[in-house]
Design an enzyme around this catalytic site. Sequence first.
Site, PDB file in Angstrom:
ATOM      1  N   SER A   1     114.484  12.069  -3.770  1.00  0.00           N
ATOM      2  CA  SER A   1     114.961  11.322  -2.591  1.00  0.00           C
ATOM      3  C   SER A   1     116.781  10.961  -1.843  1.00  0.00           C
ATOM      4  CB  SER A   1     114.589  10.390  -3.581  1.00  0.00           C
ATOM      5  OG  SER A   1     114.474   9.273  -1.782  1.00  0.00           O
TER       6      SER A   1
ATOM      7  N   ASP B   1     103.848  13.551   0.720  1.00  0.00           N
ATOM      8  CA  ASP B   1     105.080  12.517   1.184  1.00  0.00           C
ATOM      9  C   ASP B   1     105.479  12.276   2.519  1.00  0.00           C
ATOM     10  OD1 ASP B   1     107.363  11.518   0.798  1.00  0.00           O
ATOM     11  OD2 ASP B   1     108.962  12.817  -0.475  1.00  0.00           O
TER      12      ASP B   1
ATOM     13  N   ARG C   1     111.490  -4.762  -0.057  1.00  0.00           N
ATOM     14  CA  ARG C   1     111.326  -4.081  -0.724  1.00  0.00           C
ATOM     15  C   ARG C   1     109.838  -4.023  -0.487  1.00  0.00           C
ATOM     16  NH1 ARG C   1     111.270  -0.404  -4.399  1.00  0.00           N
ATOM     17  NH2 ARG C   1     110.258  -0.843  -6.047  1.00  0.00           N
TER      18      ARG C   1
ATOM     19  N   HIS D   1     105.632   9.924  -1.276  1.00  0.00           N
ATOM     20  CA  HIS D   1     107.491  10.315  -1.304  1.00  0.00           C
ATOM     21  C   HIS D   1     107.860   9.839  -3.111  1.00  0.00           C
ATOM     22  CE1 HIS D   1     111.658  10.563  -1.240  1.00  0.00           C
ATOM     23  NE2 HIS D   1     111.245   9.360  -1.255  1.00  0.00           N
ATOM     24  N   ASP D   2     107.249   8.931  -4.047  1.00  0.00           N
ATOM     25  CA  ASP D   2     107.103   8.730  -5.321  1.00  0.00           C
ATOM     26  C   ASP D   2     106.762   9.756  -6.618  1.00  0.00           C
ATOM     27  OD1 ASP D   2     108.547   6.683  -5.380  1.00  0.00           O
ATOM     28  OD2 ASP D   2     106.853   4.500  -5.574  1.00  0.00           O
TER      29      ASP D   2
END
Length: 347
Positions: A126, A291, A196, A324-325
């Site tokens: 990332s 992602d 967040r 994405h994680d």
Amino acid sequence: MPSYEIAYETYGTLNAARSNAVLVCHALNASHHVAGFYADDKSNVGWWDNLVGPGKPLDTNRFFVIGSNYLGSCFGSTGPASTNPATGKPWGAEFPVVTVEDWVEAQARLADRLGIERFAAVMGGSLGAMQALQWTLSHPERVRHALVIAAAPKLSAQNIAFNEVARQAIMTDPDFHGGHYYEKGVVPARGLRVARMIGHITYLSNDAMMEKFGRVLRRGALGFDFDVDFEIESYLRYQGEKFSTYFDANTYLRITKALDYFDPAADFGGNLAKALARASAAFLVVSFKSDWRFAPERSREIVRALLDNRRIVSYLEIDAPGGHDAFLLEDARYHAALRAYFANIDL
């Protein structure tokens, strides 16, 4: 800045030739604590512990690994909450807006202090991958291999939009006080919680959310009120609340701006191939099909630009559900590829 400190951790041993150093660059809300745990806090496990350590894909029996905390962070390096020597007060809103290029220059100075002229590899996922890519451009002679994981050569308009909504949530919090909330003894916690929650939604795929939460009700039945109905709502509120207790709002503003500003091709008329012509490292580029924030096609842009320059590049696109994680998760195919790549780096 008149001076600054960079927090870092090392794992493994630097060999006599100083040829086995690997720099690990972290993403938005992580730190220099890449692997392992502290003797006095065994619950605080490094954010990439499944990847870095003895016998792991990035094997610290073979490599000397450096985790560097970026400038402007709230985890040890000089940042907005640090004391401004000119005023004796926290930097707050006066802390400069930093860029990925700034971080690379600070990391290069750290490498100088450690006596490392050239890295065997620089890697990250990332935002960390953007730093790895920038290393090959700012200091091409100092990087032999670059591992660019879950990356993009620049943010899309949609990504910038998500970041701006998160920043507005923070800056419009009554406790923000123009960035000088430290001296008021408060934290813009409400804004941080919302920021967040917004960010976390973009880190997960729809499939991952459905598999983990679905439409499961928290209370067993609809409440017909504005309290938590669904498990996903409870999860997001929990993540937001936890984040607001440990992350600095001024840091969040600056880190998201660094993401927005990153664009190596900007000085080359938008031509990424021309921008990457400076790079001389060999590359491993990894993306994940689920992602949607940094989609695989963005990684393919990097691969095509490198191939246009006849650079050595390997590309892996993994069908994993983590979104994405996924770069943080333990996927057998992903880890096997990284293990094989590192095994083929000559020291």
